[in-house]
Scaffold this motif. Structure first.
Motif, short mmCIF file in Angstrom:
data_model
loop_
_atom_site.label_atom_id
_atom_site.label_comp_id
_atom_site.label_asym_id
_atom_site.label_seq_id
_atom_site.Cartn_x
_atom_site.Cartn_y
_atom_site.Cartn_z
N ASP A 1 0.81 -1.22 0.00
CA ASP A 1 0.00 0.00 0.00
C ASP A 1 0.85 1.27 0.00
O ASP A 1 0.37 2.34 -0.37
CB ASP A 1 -0.94 0.03 1.20
N PHE A 2 2.10 1.16 0.41
CA PHE A 2 3.00 2.31 0.43
C PHE A 2 3.38 2.74 -0.99
O PHE A 2 3.60 3.92 -1.25
CB PHE A 2 4.27 1.97 1.23
N TYR A 3 3.45 1.78 -1.89
CA TYR A 3 3.94 2.02 -3.25
C TYR A 3 2.83 2.42 -4.21
O TYR A 3 1.66 2.17 -3.95
CB TYR A 3 4.63 0.75 -3.78
N ASP A 4 3.24 3.01 -5.33
CA ASP A 4 2.26 3.27 -6.38
C ASP A 4 1.79 1.92 -6.91
O ASP A 4 2.42 0.89 -6.70
CB ASP A 4 2.87 4.14 -7.50
N SER A 5 0.66 1.92 -7.60
CA SER A 5 0.02 0.66 -8.02
C SER A 5 0.92 -0.17 -8.94
O SER A 5 0.93 -1.40 -8.85
CB SER A 5 -1.32 0.93 -8.68
N GLU A 6 1.70 0.48 -9.78
CA GLU A 6 2.58 -0.26 -10.70
C GLU A 6 3.68 -0.98 -9.94
O GLU A 6 3.94 -2.17 -10.18
CB GLU A 6 3.19 0.72 -11.71
N THR A 7 4.32 -0.29 -9.01
CA THR A 7 5.38 -0.90 -8.21
C THR A 7 4.81 -2.01 -7.32
O THR A 7 5.41 -3.08 -7.20
CB THR A 7 6.09 0.16 -7.34
#
Length: 167
Positions: free
Chosen positions: A47-53
């Motif tokens: 959840d910390f990362y952007d959706s792609e990562t």
């Protein structure tokens, strides 16, 4: 399980904190006690990362941070004029390397039944101790994988010129 008492603390800490010797290990947990205790849970939070990562991490099956990702933070906590009261690093052999070790040693354990191959690094008043640990999802009397991991860590320490006494 094997235990290795590290003889040269300075060399080991240089290898741990200033070189890439341990970088490929995943982090399960870290605890460093100085004037307070700092704790790191090595679990990645998508959840910390952007959706792609986040999608790439999930696709790659990465659930733990690598040591290289938190090493500089740990170094900043440990360095200084005063030695930490204690610390504990619990590393995991990454899943791909655990699978390779399992297959190469001929252990009668399916790689998906390996919970973790652990490298525990513990420092306190008794010095610095490195221990190995094996955790499986199944019960087996066979110790082939455990012995293979113990031997691999022993060779790892020797190859990196880390002096130790076996306990």
């Amino acid at each position: 399980m094997r235990a290795f008492k590290i003889k040269n603390l300075k060399n080991f800490m240089n290898q741990l904190l200033l070189s890439d010797t341990f970088d490929y290990f995943s982090v399960s947990e870290i605890s460093i006690t100085t004037f307070v205790t700092f704790t790191i849970d090595g679990s990645l939070h998508p959840d910390f990362y952007d959706s792609e990562t986040a999608a790439r991490l999930k696709e790659a099956g990465k659930s733990q941070v690598r040591w290289s990702g938190v090493k500089s933070w740990c170094y900043s906590v440990i360095r200084g004029k005063r030695t930490p009261v204690s610390f504990r690093f619990i590393f995991l052999l990454p899943e791909d390397r655990a699978r390779t070790l399992c297959e190469s040693c001929g252990a009668p354990v399916a790689p998906e039944n390996i919970t973790g191959l652990f490298l525990n690094i513990q420092y306190g008043s008794a010095g610095l101790l490195v221990t190995t640990g094996t955790s499986l999802k199944i019960f087996t009397m066979d110790k082939t994988l455990e012995h293979a991991f113990d031997d691999a860590i022993r060779r790892f320490l020797l190859n990196h010129e880390i002096d130790f006494d076996e306990q």
